[in-house]
Design an enzyme around this catalytic site. Structure first.
Site, PDB file in Angstrom:
ATOM      1  N   SER A   1       0.808  -1.117  -0.032  1.00 35.56           N
ATOM      2  CA  SER A   1      -0.056   0.138   0.098  1.00 35.56           C
ATOM      3  C   SER A   1       0.776   1.164  -0.093  1.00 35.56           C
ATOM      4  O   SER A   1       1.940   1.073   0.367  1.00 35.56           O
ATOM      5  CB  SER A   1      -0.874  -0.081   1.075  1.00 35.56           C
ATOM      6  OG  SER A   1      -0.203   0.542   2.173  1.00 35.56           O
ATOM      7  N   LYS A   2       0.229   2.213  -0.162  1.00 37.66           N
ATOM      8  CA  LYS A   2       1.173   3.652  -0.433  1.00 37.66           C
ATOM      9  C   LYS A   2       1.741   3.839   1.031  1.00 37.66           C
ATOM     10  O   LYS A   2       2.656   4.511   0.795  1.00 37.66           O
ATOM     11  CB  LYS A   2       0.141   4.719  -0.417  1.00 37.66           C
ATOM     12  CG  LYS A   2      -0.705   4.679  -1.964  1.00 37.66           C
ATOM     13  CD  LYS A   2      -1.237   6.136  -2.125  1.00 37.66           C
ATOM     14  CE  LYS A   2      -1.932   6.070  -3.642  1.00 37.66           C
ATOM     15  NZ  LYS A   2      -1.452   5.297  -4.713  1.00 37.66           N
TER      16      LYS A   2
END
Ligand code: GLU
Length: 471
Positions: A244-245
């Site tokens: 994920s970011k």
């Protein structure tokens, strides 16, 4: 064997996740390795999102990776009428029914299920009961959804990646095909599209595995040939959670901006969850991957994304390029006017063995293009402290006015000087490196001097002398 036709079917979210890109790569490689077709379909049934722009970012990312559709791209939103037609056909065939449950009723049923302690609420109706009176209610203008009646015996299939997978009847629910506003759902659309596109193999992310029994049930109800399914494990971040970011870049566009080569990202993503089976070879061109790829090599376990490894791979792919192409690529990633094609071409033999990324080249070796700003204080302390060093350096700078400015004569001149003085060559080598690079490490010093040329080297060393000798 039927013709192999695979597809990548992204929803237009505005970016291409590396997990999606890897799914696309596996599909593309499978098609290329088997002489099949790779198709792209945009699943843009969500009316709130605009189709054009968001899809374009994904298509650009695919193009950059060399993954273009072999046939015209299909936009799911163009096919609503077809999905509606199939939903009604399923009702006619006795596999689906009109469902008049209101939102309030649905909420009440959910709450009751929760109160009974059920892990998750599954909508189930008795087909015979719900069918009775349905036509009249429609005539009266009541709004309805169309639901598919889950097969009581469950669904099993042989997954190309996970082997045998089975869902029992009580694990399946009656799922919606058409919402009460008449819009088709994902399950209905995806099955109609895959059938009409004559898709033979559906290779997609693990997050779709629980959708597959529902979709297989739809194929069977329509008496359509069921494609083979394979579910590819998720990509994990360094924290072993879904990438994920939070833990770094996740979109293909970000990697493009960071200066990665598409062929390096392609190679890296392929090896993230797929293995050639034998040997420990890691660097492959796209064509080489086509030669060795097989679906059997897709690993059922999730793989961890390691950006440092991707950087290493980028360097390896950079070295596979013809020198002129490598230089052009590096050039694109700098806006420093001192970084010219000519200068990069001249520097390339010296920096080729170690360069991984354009940004690290420019941040770690700025002295290839610009005079150093500051000198490494540790180097100053270590190499300039002795009282005679700067005087010796000044004498050697004077020698530089006449010596042939090539690595070998430069080295010979320096060594001769030191021999005459009876000191080690390091007495000059370290201060010179500090003076021309600002750093304590660099590629071969004499090659670097040759590359920079007499004027630059003398100018930089005079500045060091000025700052330290006269201080
Ligand atoms: N549109 C779906 C997604 O982006 C993929 C559907 C599929 O591959 O079946 O997750």
């Amino acid at each position: 064997m039927t013709d192999i036709r695979v597809r990548f079917a992204p929803s237009p979210t505005g970016y291409l996740h590396v997990g999606g890109a890897r799914t696309a790569i596996f599909n593309w490689l499978f098609a290329r390795a088997t002489g099949g077709k790779f198709l792209v379909r945009i699943e843009d049934t969500d009316p709130l999102r605009s189709r054009g722009e968001l899809a374009q970012v994904i298509l650009d990312g695919l193009k950059w990776l060399g993954l273009e559709s072999d046939e015209q791209i299909l936009y799911q939103s163009d096919r609503k009428d077809r999905f509606v037609e199939v939903a009604h056909e399923l009702v006619k065939r006795g596999f689906a029914y009109y469902d008049f449950t209101t939102i309030e009723e649905l909420e009440r049923m959910r709450a009751e299920s929760q109160a009974r302690g059920e892990a998750s609420f599954r909508f189930k109706s008795d087909l015979a009961l719900v069918r009775a009176g349905a036509e009249e209610r429609i005539q009266r203008g009541e709004s309805y959804a169309v639901r598919f009646s889950a097969p009581p015996d469950g669904i099993a299939w042989n997954d190309l990646v996970h082997g045998d997978v089975a869902y029992k009847g009580d694990e399946l629910e009656d799922f919606v095909l058409l919402r009460s506003d008449g819009s088709p759902t994902y399950h209905l659309s995806v099955v109609c599209d895959d059938h009409d596109m004559r898709i033979s193999h559906v290779l997609r992310g693990d997050d779709h595995i629980s959708n597959t029994p529902k979709q297989i049930a739809l194929y069977r109800a329509m008496e359509w040939e069921v494609p083979q399914f394979g579910h590819v494990p998720l990509i994990l971040g360094q924290d072993k959670k879904r990438l994920s970011k939070r833990t770094g870049a996740t979109s293909v566009g970000e990697f493009q901006e960071k200066g990665f080569l598409p062929q390096a990202l392609f190679n890296f993503l392929t090896l993230l969850g797929w293995s050639p089976g034998k040997g420990d070879r890691e660097i492959f061109t796209r064509n080489e991957l086509v030669q060795v790829f097989s679906v059997e090599g897709i690993q059922p376990k999730s793989a961890v994304f390691d950006e440092a490894k991707l950087e290493w791979m980028n360097g390896e792919h950079l070295r596979l390029l013809p020198d002129g192409d490598a230089v052009d690529y590096l050039l694109v990633h700098s806006d420093n006017p001192a970084v010219t094609r000519e200068r990069l071409l001249a520097a390339w033999p010296l920096i080729k063995p170690r360069t991984r990324m354009p940004n690290t080249l420019y941040s770690e070796q700025p002295y290839l293009f610009d005079d150093p700003g500051e000198y490494d204080p540790k180097g100053v302390e270590k190499h300039l402290a002795a009282s005679d060093v700067l005087v010796r350096l000044r004498d050697f700078v004077n020698d530089l006015a006449t010596v042939t400015f090539e690595a070998a004569p430069l080295e010979a001149a320096l060594r001769e000087r030191c021999e005459v003085w009876g000191v080690k060559a390091g007495v000059l080598i370290h201060p010179i490196r500090l003076g021309i690079t600002g750093k304590t490490v660099s590629p071969g010093l004499f090659e670097l001097m040759e590359l920079l040329g007499r004027d630059t080297v003398v100018r930089r060393l005079n500045r060091l002398l000025k700052e330290h000798l006269l201080a």
